[in-house]
Design a protein around this motif. Structure first.
Motif, short mmCIF file in Angstrom:
data_model
loop_
_atom_site.label_atom_id
_atom_site.label_comp_id
_atom_site.label_asym_id
_atom_site.label_seq_id
_atom_site.Cartn_x
_atom_site.Cartn_y
_atom_site.Cartn_z
N GLY A 38 -20.06 14.91 -14.68
CA GLY A 38 -19.62 14.13 -15.84
C GLY A 38 -18.17 14.29 -16.24
N GLU A 39 -17.33 14.84 -15.36
CA GLU A 39 -15.92 14.94 -15.72
C GLU A 39 -15.31 13.55 -15.79
N PRO A 40 -14.44 13.30 -16.79
CA PRO A 40 -13.81 11.97 -16.91
C PRO A 40 -13.02 11.62 -15.66
N VAL A 41 -13.09 10.36 -15.27
CA VAL A 41 -12.33 9.90 -14.10
C VAL A 41 -10.93 9.54 -14.57
N ASN A 42 -10.03 10.52 -14.50
CA ASN A 42 -8.67 10.33 -14.97
C ASN A 42 -7.72 11.18 -14.12
N ALA A 43 -6.45 11.18 -14.49
CA ALA A 43 -5.44 11.90 -13.71
C ALA A 43 -5.73 13.39 -13.64
N GLN A 44 -6.31 13.95 -14.69
CA GLN A 44 -6.62 15.37 -14.68
C GLN A 44 -7.68 15.69 -13.62
N LEU A 45 -8.62 14.78 -13.41
CA LEU A 45 -9.63 14.99 -12.38
C LEU A 45 -8.97 15.07 -11.01
N LEU A 46 -7.96 14.24 -10.77
CA LEU A 46 -7.24 14.30 -9.49
C LEU A 46 -6.58 15.66 -9.30
N LYS A 47 -5.98 16.17 -10.36
CA LYS A 47 -5.35 17.50 -10.28
C LYS A 47 -6.39 18.58 -10.00
N ASP A 48 -7.54 18.46 -10.66
CA ASP A 48 -8.60 19.46 -10.46
C ASP A 48 -9.14 19.42 -9.03
N ILE A 49 -9.31 18.22 -8.49
CA ILE A 49 -9.80 18.09 -7.12
C ILE A 49 -8.76 18.64 -6.14
N ASP A 50 -7.49 18.30 -6.36
CA ASP A 50 -6.41 18.85 -5.52
C ASP A 50 -6.47 20.37 -5.50
N SER A 51 -6.65 20.96 -6.67
CA SER A 51 -6.70 22.43 -6.77
C SER A 51 -7.90 23.00 -6.04
N LYS A 52 -9.06 22.38 -6.21
CA LYS A 52 -10.28 22.85 -5.56
C LYS A 52 -10.14 22.79 -4.03
N ILE A 53 -9.58 21.69 -3.54
CA ILE A 53 -9.43 21.54 -2.09
C ILE A 53 -8.45 22.57 -1.54
N SER A 54 -7.38 22.83 -2.27
CA SER A 54 -6.38 23.80 -1.82
C SER A 54 -6.97 25.20 -1.67
N ASP A 55 -8.02 25.49 -2.45
CA ASP A 55 -8.65 26.81 -2.41
C ASP A 55 -9.67 26.96 -1.28
N LEU A 56 -9.97 25.88 -0.58
CA LEU A 56 -10.95 25.93 0.50
C LEU A 56 -10.39 26.66 1.72
N PRO A 57 -11.26 27.25 2.55
CA PRO A 57 -10.78 27.95 3.77
C PRO A 57 -10.07 27.01 4.73
N ASN A 58 -10.52 25.76 4.81
CA ASN A 58 -9.90 24.79 5.72
C ASN A 58 -9.77 23.43 5.02
N PRO A 59 -8.74 23.27 4.18
CA PRO A 59 -8.56 22.01 3.44
C PRO A 59 -8.41 20.80 4.35
N SER A 60 -7.78 20.97 5.51
CA SER A 60 -7.51 19.84 6.39
C SER A 60 -8.80 19.18 6.86
N ILE A 61 -9.76 19.97 7.31
CA ILE A 61 -11.03 19.41 7.79
C ILE A 61 -11.80 18.75 6.64
N PHE A 62 -11.78 19.38 5.47
CA PHE A 62 -12.48 18.82 4.31
C PHE A 62 -11.91 17.45 3.94
N LYS A 63 -10.59 17.33 3.90
CA LYS A 63 -9.96 16.07 3.50
C LYS A 63 -10.26 14.96 4.50
#
Length: 220
Positions: free
Chosen positions: A117-142
């Motif tokens: 239920g997070e709002p679909v806005n610019a902050q959500l994009l920042k949060d997703i960017d941050s979550k992906i960056s913390d993954l062991p292999n961001p490249s494969i996930f993206k």
């Protein structure tokens, strides 16, 4: 570990090397270059005892887990040197893509274990960017969730400017591209994501930056 996506969507694991790394690894190989790959693909290929291989072609140096992996990439490249659509085999919903964007966003946030239920806005994009960056292999996930990333960036822009999707058929007459409709001209933003993920392998805030770029080119 990096990956190369074949035209059918299959991901082949690999590691990109510098020329120096390639030369150093090559010096540890007892046998010479594999002649059949040199003849058929014009590639310099060496195999290690564990089955892994290193390859050099057109100034690109890569290590693969096996000869089969390397062959699948080389065959795929020879078969289709120019893919007429960058979304070829990446948009399974075709013209109906806009009907599935929120489903794709939910799939993406669930995969990142984000709250519902997070709002679909610019902050959500920042949060997703941050979550992906913390993954062991961001490249494969993206690469795995590329069409989901297109969906979330597009929906943020749609909501912000009160506009809708406009699906446009590509030159290959098979692939539907998701543009954003404005009275003056359609906005195309997915190529920025594609370049960052598949060509330059950029890390960091790629979703938020794609959103900012789309805003910059939005017709006033």
């Amino acid at each position: 570990m990096d990956s190369i996506e074949l035209n059918d969507g299959t991901l082949v694991e690999c590691t990109y090397l510098t020329e120096t790394q390639f030369v150093k690894l090559k010096s540890n190989v007892v046998q010479g270059a594999i002649e059949s790959f040199k003849i058929k693909y014009q590639a310099e290929v060496y195999q290690f005892p564990d089955g892994s291989v290193i390859a050099s072609k057109d100034g690109i140096y890569v290590q693969f887990n096996s000869l089969d992996d390397l062959k699948s990439v080389l065959d795929d490249t020879n078969e289709d040197q120019i893919v007429t659509s960058i979304l070829h085999n990446k948009n399974p919903f075709g013209e109906l893509f806009p009907n599935h964007t929120f489903q794709l966003i939910r799939q993406l946030t669930d995969s990142l274990q984000m709250p519902e239920g997070e709002p679909v806005n610019a902050q959500l994009l920042k949060d997703i960017d941050s979550k992906i960056s913390d993954l062991p292999n961001p490249s494969i996930f993206k690469k795995k969730f590329f069409i989901n990333l297109v969906a979330v960036v597009g929906e943020v822009i749609c909501k912000e400017h009160n506009i809708k999707w406009r699906m446009i058929l590509s030159d290959d007459k098979q692939t539907w591209h998701p543009y954003l409709y404005t009275p003056k001209k359609p906005i195309e933003f997915f190529s920025y994501l594609y370049e960052d993920i598949y060509e330059s392998n950029r890390q960091g805030s790629i979703l938020f930056e794609a959103y900012q770029t789309a805003n910059d080119i939005y017709p006033r």
